[in-house]
Design an enzyme around this catalytic site. Sequence first.
Site, PDB file in Angstrom:
ATOM      1  N   ASP A  13       0.813  -1.225   0.000  1.00  0.00           N
ATOM      2  CA  ASP A  13       0.000   0.000   0.000  1.00  0.00           C
ATOM      3  C   ASP A  13       0.841   1.267   0.000  1.00  0.00           C
ATOM      4  O   ASP A  13       0.458   2.290   0.562  1.00  0.00           O
ATOM      5  CB  ASP A  13      -0.990  -0.008   1.176  1.00  0.00           C
ATOM      6  CG  ASP A  13      -1.763  -1.309   1.193  1.00  0.00           C
ATOM      7  OD1 ASP A  13      -2.234  -1.696   0.121  1.00  0.00           O
ATOM      8  OD2 ASP A  13      -1.846  -1.938   2.251  1.00  0.00           O
ATOM      9  N   HIS A  42      -4.206  -2.572  -6.020  1.00  0.00           N
ATOM     10  CA  HIS A  42      -3.511  -1.385  -6.526  1.00  0.00           C
ATOM     11  C   HIS A  42      -4.543  -0.387  -7.036  1.00  0.00           C
ATOM     12  O   HIS A  42      -5.386  -0.730  -7.857  1.00  0.00           O
ATOM     13  CB  HIS A  42      -2.536  -1.769  -7.653  1.00  0.00           C
ATOM     14  CG  HIS A  42      -1.349  -2.521  -7.146  1.00  0.00           C
ATOM     15  ND1 HIS A  42      -0.288  -2.876  -7.933  1.00  0.00           N
ATOM     16  CD2 HIS A  42      -1.043  -2.961  -5.901  1.00  0.00           C
ATOM     17  CE1 HIS A  42       0.611  -3.504  -7.199  1.00  0.00           C
ATOM     18  NE2 HIS A  42       0.171  -3.582  -5.967  1.00  0.00           N
TER      19      HIS A  42
HETATM   20  P1  IMP Z   1      -2.251 -12.904   2.870  1.00  0.00           P
HETATM   21  O1  IMP Z   1      -1.081 -12.790   1.968  1.00  0.00           O
HETATM   22  O2  IMP Z   1      -3.523 -12.466   2.224  1.00  0.00           O
HETATM   23  O3  IMP Z   1      -2.390 -14.254   3.518  1.00  0.00           O
HETATM   24  O4  IMP Z   1      -2.015 -11.891   4.094  1.00  0.00           O
HETATM   25  C1  IMP Z   1      -0.871 -12.008   4.928  1.00  0.00           C
HETATM   26  C2  IMP Z   1      -0.500 -10.656   5.484  1.00  0.00           C
HETATM   27  O5  IMP Z   1      -0.090  -9.802   4.425  1.00  0.00           O
HETATM   28  C3  IMP Z   1      -1.648  -9.921   6.180  1.00  0.00           C
HETATM   29  O6  IMP Z   1      -1.108  -9.102   7.196  1.00  0.00           O
HETATM   30  C4  IMP Z   1      -2.209  -9.051   5.064  1.00  0.00           C
HETATM   31  O7  IMP Z   1      -2.894  -7.917   5.561  1.00  0.00           O
HETATM   32  C5  IMP Z   1      -0.929  -8.658   4.361  1.00  0.00           C
HETATM   33  N1  IMP Z   1      -1.149  -8.335   2.946  1.00  0.00           N
HETATM   34  C6  IMP Z   1      -1.326  -9.190   1.930  1.00  0.00           C
HETATM   35  N2  IMP Z   1      -1.464  -8.529   0.773  1.00  0.00           N
HETATM   36  C7  IMP Z   1      -1.354  -7.222   1.060  1.00  0.00           C
HETATM   37  C8  IMP Z   1      -1.391  -6.032   0.286  1.00  0.00           C
HETATM   38  O8  IMP Z   1      -1.524  -6.018  -0.935  1.00  0.00           O
HETATM   39  N3  IMP Z   1      -1.239  -4.856   0.950  1.00  0.00           N
HETATM   40  C9  IMP Z   1      -1.043  -4.826   2.287  1.00  0.00           C
HETATM   41  N4  IMP Z   1      -1.012  -5.898   3.051  1.00  0.00           N
HETATM   42  C10 IMP Z   1      -1.163  -7.093   2.447  1.00  0.00           C
HETATM   43 MG    MG Z   2      -2.752  -2.063  -1.823  1.00  0.00          MG
END
Ligand code: IMP
Ligand code: MG
Length: 338
Positions: A13, A42
């Site tokens: 982000d 995004h």
């Molecule tokens: P997962 O990859 O969806 O299993 O999430 C694992 C960790 O990564 C969690 O803390 C999510 O909030 C974070 N996370 C996954 N994708 C993103 C993203 O695109 N932006 C911010 N945090 C992310």
């Molecule tokens: Mg994002």
Amino acid sequence: MPLTVVVGGWFGDEGKGKVVSYLGLVDKASICVRTGSINAGHTVNYGGRYWKLRIVPSCFINKLTRLMIAPGALLKIDVLFREIEETGSRGRIWVDANTGIIEDKHIESERSNEYLMKVIGSTGQGVGAAMIDRVLRVLRTARDFPELRDLITDVSREVNEELDRDGNVIIEGTQGTFLSLYHGTYPFVTSRDTTAAGIISEVGISPRLVSDIILVFKAYVTRVGAGELPGELSMDEVVTRGWAERGTVTGRPRRAAPFNIDLARRAIMLNRPTQIAITKFDALFPSIRGRRRWDDLPVEARRWIESVSEVLKVPVTLVGTGEDSMDMIDMRREVVGP
Ligand code: IMP
Ligand code: MG
């Protein structure tokens, strides 16, 4: 043969979508490749419209750019087709035969996993579960789905051939350095390596072909989900500073902290960028909103940017000053200094 890799410097982000969409337009990208998966949102604002993308490359606003999904990426077919319609990218988007496909069972498996959902704070998009199947060699990939037949190409070959023709290629990374499965704040991380090296390995290009690595830092740090966040502010303070945000994919409020130079140094070490982009700079200096020239910044704002370049020993070349893709100060094009 310019190949630019765009990487997140914090926990995702950072505004990579905005930076990639700007570069796609201004640098006239011939190909833009999206890595990662649909857990990453995004956002692109351009010409009064905005899009929240989970798989389509952010360069889609340049109608001349060919859009590709990396072999190491994972997509969900309904999300892909929805975004192709929303972005008007039909006919200029391709998927690698090896791109992994997330199915409903992967989402169900993650959402019923308490450790993942409650302790880690996963986005629950099925990405990790699909990665497990990929490692076990049972995941179905794009080649197994007739509805994707017309979109299939060899992304690694396309990119390598484009570079041989001196075309301009942008690789769009997802999430941020400290969510890397290997180099992040394990176990509070995502299911892939999100650093520059991991990003290019997902595409199938040699590190020798990379000409630029742009590391993107938002002007403050945010994090969704669990895990350490140095200097974390109370939610009241976050709101007072005007830094309150919500996750693009999950809608969860984002935790926030001030710009952290130690974290930035480590991100520099892990990615060795050639350039730094600072986004949301108008969150620190509201009066600069929408400015597009270095000379239009007040002296305190210029000093802030210059001190980041000096301390991190990498030039800040791009500064985001507003939501629109074109709200950007581009020092690659300006001679900066007295
Ligand atoms: P997962 O990859 O969806 O299993 O999430 C694992 C960790 O990564 C969690 O803390 C999510 O909030 C974070 N996370 C996954 N994708 C993103 C993203 O695109 N932006 C911010 N945090 C992310
Ligand atoms: Mg994002």
